[in-house]
Write a protein that holds these residues in place. Structure first.
Motif, PDB file in Angstrom:
ATOM      1  N   PHE A   1      57.017  -5.926   0.700  1.00 15.93           N
ATOM      2  CA  PHE A   1      56.392  -4.917   1.551  1.00 15.93           C
ATOM      3  C   PHE A   1      55.061  -4.463   0.957  1.00 15.93           C
ATOM      4  O   PHE A   1      54.942  -4.252  -0.250  1.00 15.93           O
ATOM      5  N   THR A   2      54.077  -4.295   1.829  1.00 14.42           N
ATOM      6  CA  THR A   2      52.873  -3.582   1.429  1.00 14.42           C
ATOM      7  C   THR A   2      53.197  -2.086   1.443  1.00 14.42           C
ATOM      8  O   THR A   2      54.211  -1.659   2.006  1.00 14.42           O
ATOM      9  N   ARG A   3      52.335  -1.291   0.844  1.00  9.94           N
ATOM     10  CA  ARG A   3      52.594   0.151   0.809  1.00  9.94           C
ATOM     11  C   ARG A   3      52.613   0.739   2.218  1.00  9.94           C
ATOM     12  O   ARG A   3      53.483   1.541   2.558  1.00  9.94           O
ATOM     13  N   SER A   4      51.670   0.333   3.063  1.00 13.85           N
ATOM     14  CA  SER A   4      51.621   0.872   4.415  1.00 13.85           C
ATOM     15  C   SER A   4      52.849   0.462   5.223  1.00 13.85           C
ATOM     16  O   SER A   4      53.380   1.249   6.009  1.00 13.85           O
ATOM     17  N   ALA A   5      53.320  -0.777   5.026  1.00 15.50           N
ATOM     18  CA  ALA A   5      54.511  -1.236   5.738  1.00 15.50           C
ATOM     19  C   ALA A   5      55.743  -0.458   5.294  1.00 15.50           C
ATOM     20  O   ALA A   5      56.591  -0.093   6.120  1.00 15.50           O
ATOM     21  N   LEU A   6      55.848  -0.186   3.999  1.00 14.52           N
ATOM     22  CA  LEU A   6      56.986   0.566   3.495  1.00 14.52           C
ATOM     23  C   LEU A   6      56.990   1.989   4.051  1.00 14.52           C
ATOM     24  O   LEU A   6      58.035   2.500   4.472  1.00 14.52           O
ATOM     25  N   TYR A   7      55.823   2.618   4.083  1.00 17.88           N
ATOM     26  CA  TYR A   7      55.731   3.969   4.648  1.00 17.88           C
ATOM     27  C   TYR A   7      56.101   3.967   6.128  1.00 17.88           C
ATOM     28  O   TYR A   7      56.757   4.888   6.624  1.00 17.88           O
ATOM     29  N   ALA A   8      55.669   2.936   6.848  1.00 20.89           N
ATOM     30  CA  ALA A   8      56.004   2.841   8.272  1.00 20.89           C
ATOM     31  C   ALA A   8      57.515   2.691   8.476  1.00 20.89           C
ATOM     32  O   ALA A   8      58.093   3.293   9.384  1.00 20.89           O
ATOM     33  N   CYS A   9      58.148   1.902   7.618  1.00 20.07           N
ATOM     34  CA  CYS A   9      59.602   1.726   7.708  1.00 20.07           C
ATOM     35  C   CYS A   9      60.337   3.043   7.444  1.00 20.07           C
ATOM     36  O   CYS A   9      61.309   3.383   8.142  1.00 20.07           O
ATOM     37  N   LEU A  10      59.886   3.779   6.442  1.00 19.40           N
ATOM     38  CA  LEU A  10      60.526   5.059   6.121  1.00 19.40           C
ATOM     39  C   LEU A  10      60.316   6.066   7.248  1.00 19.40           C
ATOM     40  O   LEU A  10      61.247   6.808   7.610  1.00 19.40           O
ATOM     41  N   ALA A  11      59.112   6.089   7.806  1.00 24.76           N
ATOM     42  CA  ALA A  11      58.851   6.989   8.934  1.00 24.76           C
ATOM     43  C   ALA A  11      59.708   6.614  10.130  1.00 24.76           C
ATOM     44  O   ALA A  11      60.244   7.493  10.839  1.00 24.76           O
ATOM     45  N   LEU A  12      59.888   5.317  10.365  1.00 29.48           N
ATOM     46  CA  LEU A  12      60.758   4.863  11.453  1.00 29.48           C
ATOM     47  C   LEU A  12      62.193   5.327  11.233  1.00 29.48           C
ATOM     48  O   LEU A  12      62.879   5.718  12.183  1.00 29.48           O
ATOM     49  N   GLY A  13      62.644   5.311   9.983  1.00 33.33           N
ATOM     50  CA  GLY A  13      63.987   5.794   9.685  1.00 33.33           C
ATOM     51  C   GLY A  13      64.159   7.267  10.011  1.00 33.33           C
ATOM     52  O   GLY A  13      65.179   7.691  10.566  1.00 33.33           O
ATOM     53  N   VAL A  14      63.136   8.058   9.703  1.00 32.22           N
ATOM     54  CA  VAL A  14      63.210   9.504   9.980  1.00 32.22           C
ATOM     55  C   VAL A  14      63.302   9.763  11.480  1.00 32.22           C
ATOM     56  O   VAL A  14      64.134  10.551  11.939  1.00 32.22           O
ATOM     57  N   VAL A  15      62.450   9.101  12.278  1.00 33.49           N
ATOM     58  CA  VAL A  15      62.478   9.362  13.719  1.00 33.49           C
ATOM     59  C   VAL A  15      63.729   8.763  14.364  1.00 33.49           C
ATOM     60  O   VAL A  15      64.211   9.271  15.382  1.00 33.49           O
TER      61      VAL A  15
ATOM     62  N   ALA B   1      66.026  -3.188   7.803  1.00 39.13           N
ATOM     63  CA  ALA B   1      66.910  -3.008   6.649  1.00 39.13           C
ATOM     64  C   ALA B   1      66.424  -1.899   5.718  1.00 39.13           C
ATOM     65  O   ALA B   1      67.150  -1.488   4.814  1.00 39.13           O
ATOM     66  N   VAL B   2      65.197  -1.425   5.919  1.00 36.88           N
ATOM     67  CA  VAL B   2      64.692  -0.261   5.181  1.00 36.88           C
ATOM     68  C   VAL B   2      64.792   1.002   6.031  1.00 36.88           C
ATOM     69  O   VAL B   2      65.220   2.056   5.575  1.00 36.88           O
ATOM     70  N   SER B   3      64.404   0.893   7.312  1.00 44.10           N
ATOM     71  CA  SER B   3      64.389   2.078   8.175  1.00 44.10           C
ATOM     72  C   SER B   3      65.794   2.607   8.459  1.00 44.10           C
ATOM     73  O   SER B   3      65.996   3.829   8.513  1.00 44.10           O
ATOM     74  N   MET B   4      66.760   1.708   8.614  1.00 45.41           N
ATOM     75  CA  MET B   4      68.105   2.179   8.953  1.00 45.41           C
ATOM     76  C   MET B   4      68.776   2.918   7.789  1.00 45.41           C
ATOM     77  O   MET B   4      69.377   3.979   8.009  1.00 45.41           O
ATOM     78  N   PRO B   5      68.710   2.426   6.551  1.00 46.08           N
ATOM     79  CA  PRO B   5      69.226   3.241   5.444  1.00 46.08           C
ATOM     80  C   PRO B   5      68.511   4.581   5.318  1.00 46.08           C
ATOM     81  O   PRO B   5      69.137   5.596   4.982  1.00 46.08           O
ATOM     82  N   ALA B   6      67.198   4.596   5.596  1.00 43.71           N
ATOM     83  CA  ALA B   6      66.476   5.869   5.572  1.00 43.71           C
ATOM     84  C   ALA B   6      67.017   6.816   6.631  1.00 43.71           C
ATOM     85  O   ALA B   6      67.199   8.020   6.380  1.00 43.71           O
TER      86      ALA B   6
END
Length: 319
Positions: free
Chosen positions: A60-74, A172-177
């Motif tokens: 993951f790039t940093r921006s992609a990781l942040y996007a995945c985490l934000a997707l998990g929150v919403v 697989a990152v957004s759902m655990p978040a």
């Protein structure tokens, strides 16, 4: 099958599974409540995706990781907030208010004639859900509107994650978040009511909702514009009506039947006009340098070829 049709088919399959998953979740409501059932599904989904996909941070790039985490929150937000709204409002009212989120995405992101489809869809959803029946709880209205905002953000972020991260690693990152957020918000009140039977039921339901539907939506948004996807989501109340008729013997009135007609027309229009001009698999960041350059060159050639095909197709159509 064209990318637009494939994306539309994935979105429709996702909506069908969502409705079946909600129907199958009713049995858990008496034991852990609607919010507890939502938390249980999210928790199991997070575990399953981590085990099956095993995402690596280096991919993951940093921006992609942040996007995945934000997707998990919403994702957690839209799930929990909608359940809170349903506890205070009639389901039709809550659904109509929540749909303002994807409808807003469709209106803002639509171009030219595509703005007609969100308008038709909005009328159809109002006829389907009949929000004018019954009083409105202001707190419930606030929850439903917040769920709609999360749903709009979910659509935009899902497309971004799908574009930046290959395969299902983003999910697989957004759902655990999402599971972690739901655990903090709902988990403490539900854990005392958990039994082995409830845990097993939650595991089965997690596959039906949200693992498979969310994976289908991620893949669909690689092939559709956010405007088309947001409009296609208006078919979900119509699908719910059909599921209710077949499974629960709930016979719709005249207004819901007219609503089905409106949203079906809007869905067909969105499907025909909502293809993306650039559909490319993201370059894997963890690939060897030589392979990465070769893949980038191949993707560049593919994108240019798709642009030429799209221009030719438009020219043929106009002729």
């Amino acid at each position: 099958m064209t990318p637009t049709r494939a994306g539309s088919a994935m979105a429709l399959a996702s909506m069908m599974l969502v409705q079946l998953g909600l129907a199958a979740s009713v049995g858990l409501f008496d034991q852990v409540g609607p919010e507890g059932a939502a938390w249980l599904r999210l928790a199991w989904a997070g575990v399953l995706l981590v085990v099956l996909v095993r995402p690596r941070p280096s991919a993951f790039t940093r921006s992609a990781l942040y996007a995945c985490l934000a997707l998990g929150v919403v994702t957690a937000g839209v799930t929990i907030l909608f359940m809170a709204a349903v506890a205070r409002l009639p389901l039709g009212t809550a659904s109509a208010l929540e749909f303002l989120g994807p409808l807003g995405v469709a209106v803002v992101r639509g171009r030219g004639g595509t703005k007609l489809w969100p308008v038709l869809a909005g009328v159809g959803v109002l006829l389907l859900t009949e929000p004018w029946r019954g009083g409105a709880d202001l707190v419930g209205v606030g929850y439903a509107l917040a769920a709609g905002a999360c749903w709009a953000a979910y659509i935009l972020l899902t497309q971004r994650v799908g574009d930046e991260v290959s395969g299902l690693r983003g999910l697989a990152v957004s759902m655990p978040a999402a599971a972690l957020v739901a655990t903090v918000v709902v988990g403490p009140s539900v854990v005392p009511d958990l039994t082995g039977e409830v845990l097993l039921a939650g595991l089965g339901l997690a596959l039906l909702l949200p693992v498979i539907p969310f994976a289908l939506e991620l893949l669909a948004l690689r092939r559709l514009t956010t405007a088309a996807f947001g409009t296609l989501m208006s078919l979900e109340p119509a699908i719910a009506l059909v599921v209710g008729l077949v499974a629960l013997r709930q016979v719709p009135g005249v207004a819901p039947l007219l609503g089905v007609a409106f949203v079906v027309v809007a869905g067909i229009g969105a499907e025909r006009t909502g293809g993306r001009t650039e559909v490319a698999e993201p370059v894997r960041r963890d690939a060897p340098d030589g392979l990465g350059r070769a893949r980038a060159d191949a993707l560049s050639f593919t994108v240019h070829a798709q642009k030429r095909t799209a221009v030719k197709s438009r020219s043929d159509t106009e002729f």
